[in-house]
Design an enzyme around this catalytic site. Sequence first.
Site, PDB file in Angstrom:
ATOM      1  CB  SER A   1      -0.884   0.009   1.253  1.00 28.16           C
ATOM      2  OG  SER A   1      -1.510   1.271   1.398  1.00 28.16           O
TER       3      SER A   1
ATOM      4  CE1 TYR B   1      -4.167  -1.849   5.116  1.00 27.22           C
ATOM      5  CE2 TYR B   1      -3.295   0.229   4.297  1.00 27.22           C
ATOM      6  CZ  TYR B   1      -3.820  -1.029   4.055  1.00 27.22           C
ATOM      7  OH  TYR B   1      -3.996  -1.471   2.754  1.00 27.22           O
TER       8      TYR B   1
END
Length: 244
Positions: free
Chosen positions: A143, A156
């Site tokens: 990501s 995250y």
Amino acid sequence: MTDMLAGKVAVITGASRGIGRGLAIGFAAQGARVVCAARSQHKLEQTVRHIEAAGGEAIAVRCDVSKAADLQNLYEQTRAHCGPADIVIANAGGNFTRDSVEDSDIDDWEATLRVNLLGVYYTCKYAIADLKRQGGHIIVIGSGMGHREGGSGSAYSVSKAGAWMLVRALASELRPHGICVNELIPGLVNTDILSAGALPDESPLTLEWFKQPADVVPLALFLATQPRTGPTGQSFSLMRRDSQ
Ligand code: NAP
């Protein structure tokens, strides 16, 4: 059906829905035997039925990537039913807290790291012995949040940053064995992980391309079909340059 991946065995985690499901369908359409792994047996079987209806080959193996023993079982099932893996896509992921470090719940923070970082570690670790037989590819779905702060919460971002460093460490370890390890950053893709309205209006990410899972397939196929002298330890992104 075409045959870019004829004779290849591809293991894809998180193939019950979203990007992983799209990759499983796309890889099977290119002739790979696909091993679809996730926790939801029912949804995995839906992916498998979709692939079989299109003339492809796939099996479903229930697997929680946060449990090392499940990954050992995944590769045992893969060897038994399809042969050793040639391609592994560590895609399973989730985000259990967007709270600040101060406000975050410890269990949620740890759960995010268990799936997104330890899960990728187990997925790679137990694939290596099989991949060493004739070289192969590991693709970790990363990501942009692992490369810069903000947006999705600290857990995250930290988990994805850790997975990106694992890509580079593994690429060095496995280069002598002809195993390429790369990160693929999909950018914004319309899946369950993006709950409706998750992005603030002013977010620079609202300028980002908004993709469907099938849009991630071409870059994944490109990486999975590179020769053993191809790129390794690199990050490939489908994001717009200015939102990196
Ligand atoms: P998704 O639709 O929520 O799918 C997540 C997948 O991961 C599901 O198949 C889920 O299956 C599986 N999964 C979650 N926890 C698991 C566990 N403990 N063990 C095994 N499988 C597990 O999300 P997605 O967007 O497709 O996400 C796929 C990957 O892309 C993730 O790594 C995510 O971080 C990354 N990503 C997504 C975007 C985006 O915009 N969508 C952007 C950047 C990166 P079960 O629930 O059946 O286990």
